[in-house]
Design an enzyme around this catalytic site. Structure first.
Site, short mmCIF file in Angstrom:
data_model
loop_
_atom_site.label_atom_id
_atom_site.label_comp_id
_atom_site.label_asym_id
_atom_site.label_seq_id
_atom_site.Cartn_x
_atom_site.Cartn_y
_atom_site.Cartn_z
N CYS A 2 19.43 -93.02 7.21
CA CYS A 2 18.67 -93.12 5.83
C CYS A 2 19.80 -93.43 4.77
CB CYS A 2 18.37 -91.69 5.25
SG CYS A 2 17.05 -91.16 6.48
N ARG A 27 22.86 -100.05 7.80
CA ARG A 27 23.01 -98.70 8.34
C ARG A 27 21.93 -98.24 9.56
NH1 ARG A 27 25.69 -94.76 4.94
NH2 ARG A 27 24.16 -93.43 5.14
N TRP A 75 15.53 -93.80 8.22
CA TRP A 75 15.48 -93.81 9.64
C TRP A 75 14.76 -92.47 10.09
CZ3 TRP A 75 18.39 -90.93 13.28
CH2 TRP A 75 18.71 -91.34 14.40
N ASN A 99 18.52 -87.69 1.93
CA ASN A 99 18.98 -88.04 3.09
C ASN A 99 19.38 -86.66 3.56
OD1 ASN A 99 19.21 -90.72 2.65
ND2 ASN A 99 21.22 -90.94 2.66
N GLY A 100 19.40 -86.55 5.32
CA GLY A 100 19.90 -85.23 5.73
C GLY A 100 18.60 -84.64 6.39
N GLU A 480 33.04 -97.85 26.87
CA GLU A 480 32.69 -98.73 25.83
C GLU A 480 31.97 -99.97 26.14
OE1 GLU A 480 32.76 -98.05 22.82
OE2 GLU A 480 32.97 -99.81 21.92
N LYS A 484 28.39 -100.75 24.52
CA LYS A 484 27.82 -102.13 23.70
C LYS A 484 26.75 -102.59 24.21
CE LYS A 484 29.68 -101.61 20.93
NZ LYS A 484 30.67 -100.31 20.56
N GLU A 487 23.57 -100.67 23.73
CA GLU A 487 23.10 -100.71 22.38
C GLU A 487 22.25 -101.88 21.89
OE1 GLU A 487 27.20 -99.64 20.57
OE2 GLU A 487 26.03 -98.33 19.30
N HIS A 503 31.67 -91.55 45.15
CA HIS A 503 31.12 -90.12 45.41
C HIS A 503 29.41 -89.92 44.79
CE1 HIS A 503 34.89 -88.67 46.21
NE2 HIS A 503 35.52 -89.34 45.22
N LYS A 599 23.89 -97.16 11.59
CA LYS A 599 25.42 -97.49 11.75
C LYS A 599 26.14 -96.18 11.36
CE LYS A 599 29.07 -99.76 11.46
NZ LYS A 599 29.48 -100.20 12.76
C1 AGP Z 1 29.28 -97.63 18.18
O1 AGP Z 1 28.91 -98.94 18.57
C2 AGP Z 1 27.87 -96.71 17.87
N1 AGP Z 1 27.00 -97.45 17.00
C3 AGP Z 1 28.05 -95.27 17.70
O2 AGP Z 1 28.25 -94.79 18.94
C4 AGP Z 1 29.50 -94.91 16.74
O3 AGP Z 1 30.56 -95.05 17.25
C5 AGP Z 1 29.05 -93.32 16.68
O4 AGP Z 1 27.93 -93.13 15.94
C6 AGP Z 1 30.39 -92.72 15.83
O5 AGP Z 1 30.47 -92.97 14.27
P1 AGP Z 1 31.68 -93.02 13.59
O6 AGP Z 1 32.80 -93.53 14.24
O7 AGP Z 1 31.26 -93.61 12.27
O8 AGP Z 1 31.91 -91.46 13.38
#
Ligand code: AGP
Length: 604
Positions: A2, A27, A75, A99-100, A480, A484, A487, A503, A599
């Site tokens: 949000c 975001r 969001w 927000n929150g 990672e 990616k 996502e 395993h 974000k």
């Molecule tokens: C990364 O591609 C993500 N969108 C997500 O995992 C992100 O790294 C995570 O939410 C942590 O965010 P931050 O680094 O702002 O704490």
């Protein structure tokens, strides 16, 4: 996640709110809305989906002269992304954005409903406005009513409220979710949940502390702290540069950010490398006095860079190191001892779970350090020490350059600690510094490489899953790479240690299982190669990334021959980022704003 904006002044309120929301788009959100109070008349508009829908709905709406307004990108957490659940939420004559999460909203809502109050949405937020109006009925004073309401809320919030009972005022409160207010010489007041909407509008900003609440009107900015003491705003000046927020001809911000990595890594290294010394001016060496363990804590991509860090801290600095997922660490009643340096890593500095672990570590009396990309963020303000990663604004939801700069910082920091602990001799240190200077070159994207990946990506749009595999630091890189891809392509992908496949997961091997194999020349090459051969023998489709040609692979993406495995790490990092990007583009997805993601994750 949000986003909040607010405006009080005599300029074009609608445009200011909408362009503020636009700045927060990256975001992630699924609906948006604004409410504007002019004189004693409210206008409110909401729309699901992208901001263009809200712009369309507000096409005919204009303000004339002084007005107060609040806006929000939502969001969804409580209730589906519908127009009714979108903010601002209306009481009888007041609107609120938030927000929150209000954790006790069910109790509050039940009590309010018992008094006959009708709720229109499924959100937790709506209780704020009704609770406020209940309190206003008793107190007959809007600020008293607002202050009382705040004491009745449990959870994390940043909220703005406007009410007809005090029409030229915006009430605000912040507890656990970020918010700032900006002012300018014309007496205008601007609110937002992060810097970007305020750039170019406000010269000076005040970042609210947890527990701050108060109000603004034409003449005043009144702030009370968590102890109900009147406090002066602590103004800091705001950057004026919006340039980095534009795409510069790239198709997506993520693509631009991948290409920017060479420059931002150079920035991250700048001033921190001497011939035989790593310099962190921002650190006091005493931070490491009496430290026998480093504990790293983070979420998502930042967690992956923490995993990379743990290999380097143990290998170079010979210091015990452990890594925690923040959302797990919070509730597992962890043992914390004072000889541990607690390090949180966050691109945004606002991730709720990570922030909470930082608070836990501080309360337990541990020394704390944050590696962060956003100055003035909540974590930066809270930690004992801070290293900024200098990646610049990262707009793509899928983190790329933030990760690259985090790993760069940790490579330097592990050597810095190695020197403090006499764990590396001068020649060894010099050699490492020489290698560090080569990272910016190793992440340059060549046309040839990008074209090859683009072409190859068409073969990876289906299948029943991807396994990214690697050993040592290439295991977190595999995690990672898989993150990616998940996502932005919405394809199932996992990161796995190469040696673990046999395993269990190898049972999945068939031609429709895609293995992305990270095969560095300078780290356990033969061992990793054997693991890939095991998969190849079982007919998994193999895409190998390596400086050494691998004839058992179906596809091969060459990287440059490097002097060290860490440089191979950075070369391969770019390859996995580009591969995800190109697969996602071919699938027609919104690369920068993937579905369901935000974000900055400011709820737990
Ligand atoms: C990364 O591609 C993500 N969108 C997500 O995992 C992100 O790294 C995570 O939410 C942590 O965010 P931050 O680094 O702002 O704490």
């Amino acid at each position: 996640m949000c986003g909040i904006v607010g405006y009080l002044g005599k300029n074009n309120t609608k445009e200011i709110l909408l362009s503020g929301l636009k700045e927060l788009e990256y975001r992630g959100y699924d609906s948006a809305g604004i409410a504007v109070l002019q004189g004693d008349s409210f206008e409110s508009y909401k729309a699901i989906g992208k901001l263009v829908n809200l712009e369309e709905k507000t096409k005919e709406f204009t303000t004339d002269g002084f007005a107060v307004g609040i806006g929000h990108t939502r969001w969804a957490t409580h209730g589906k992304p519908t127009e009714l659940n979108a903010h601002p939420h209306l009481g009888e004559s007041s609107y609120v954005v938030h927000n929150g999460i209000i954790e006790n909203y069910v109790q509050l809502k039940t009590k309010l409903q018992a008094k006959g109050i009708n709720f229109l949405s499924q959100t937790d937020t709506e209780v704020i406005v009704h609770q406020f109006e209940e309190n206003l009925y008793d107190a007959k004073d809007a600020f008293k009513a607002f202050s009382k309401t705040i004491t009745e809320l449990e959870g994390a919030y940043a909220t703005l409220l406007v009410t007809k009972s005090m029409p030229e005022t915006i009430y605000f409160a912040k507890h656990g979710s970020p918010m700032l207010v900006g002012v300018n010489d014309a007496g205008e007041k601007f609110f937002a949940s992060s810097d970007s909407p305020l750039i170019g509008l406000a010269k000076e900003v005040n970042y609210f502390e947890d527990g701050d609440y108060g109000y603004v009107n034409k003449d005043e900015l009144v702030i009370y702290n968590k102890n109900n003491e009147l406090v002066e705003p602590k103004f800091t000046s705001l950057a004026t540069d919006k340039l980095s927020a534009q795409k510069d001809g790239y198709r997506f911000f993520m693509e631009k950010e991948i290409y920017e990595q060479s420059d931002v890594i150079a920035d991250t290294l700048m001033g921190r490398l001497c011939d035989d010394e790593i310099i962190f001016d921002e650190l006091d060496k005493s931070l490491f006095d009496g430290i026998n363990e480093i504990k790293l804590c983070a979420c998502g991509t930042s967690y992956h860079s923490a995993l990379c860090a743990s290999y380097m801290f143990e290998r170079y600095a010979k210091v015990r190191c452990s890594v925690e997922i923040a959302s797990e660490f919070r509730y597992r009643e962890p043992l914390m001892s004072k000889d541990t340096l607690f390090v949180v890593i966050s691109q945004s500095g606002e991730t709720a779970d990570t922030l909470e672990t930082l608070k836990m570590a501080k309360n337990a009396g541990l020394k704390t350090l944050v590696v962060c990309n956003v100055d003035n963020s909540s974590m930066v303000r809270l930690a004992d020490a801070c290293i900024l990663t200098r990646a610049g604004i990262e707009k793509g939801v899928a983190s790329t350059k933030a990760f690259a700069t985090q790993v760069t910082v940790f490579w330097m920091l592990s050597l810095y600690v190695a020197k403090l602990r006499d764990a590396l001799n001068t020649d060894g240190l010099k050699h490492q510094i020489h290698l560090l200077r080569e990272i910016p070159t190793s992440v340059i994207v060549t046309d040839e490489m990008h074209e090859r990946i683009k072409r190859l990506s068409k073969r990876y749009l289906h299948g029943h899953g991807f396994f990214f595999i690697g050993r040592d630091v290439f295991f977190p890189l595999a995690l990672e790479g898989a993150l990616k891809l998940k996502e932005i392509s919405y394809l199932h992908a996992e990161g796995y240690p190469s040696g673990e496949m046999k395993h269990g997961p190898i049972a999945l091997a068939d031609p429709e299982l895609f293995t992305i194999a990270l095969l560095p020349q300078h780290l356990l090459y033969e061992k990793s190669k054997s693991n890939v051969e095991e998969l190849s023998a079982r007919d998994s489709t193999i895409c190998a990334i390596s400086p050494i040609n691998f004839d058992k692979a179906d596809d091969f993406i060459p990287i440059n021959v490097c002097k060290d495995y860490m440089l191979e790490f950075f070369e391969m990092m770019v390859v996995v980022q580009l591969l995800s990007l190109e697969i996602s583009i071919r699938l027609g997805n919104d690369v920068d704003m993937p579905r369901n993601l935000a974000k900055s994750v400011t709820v737990e």
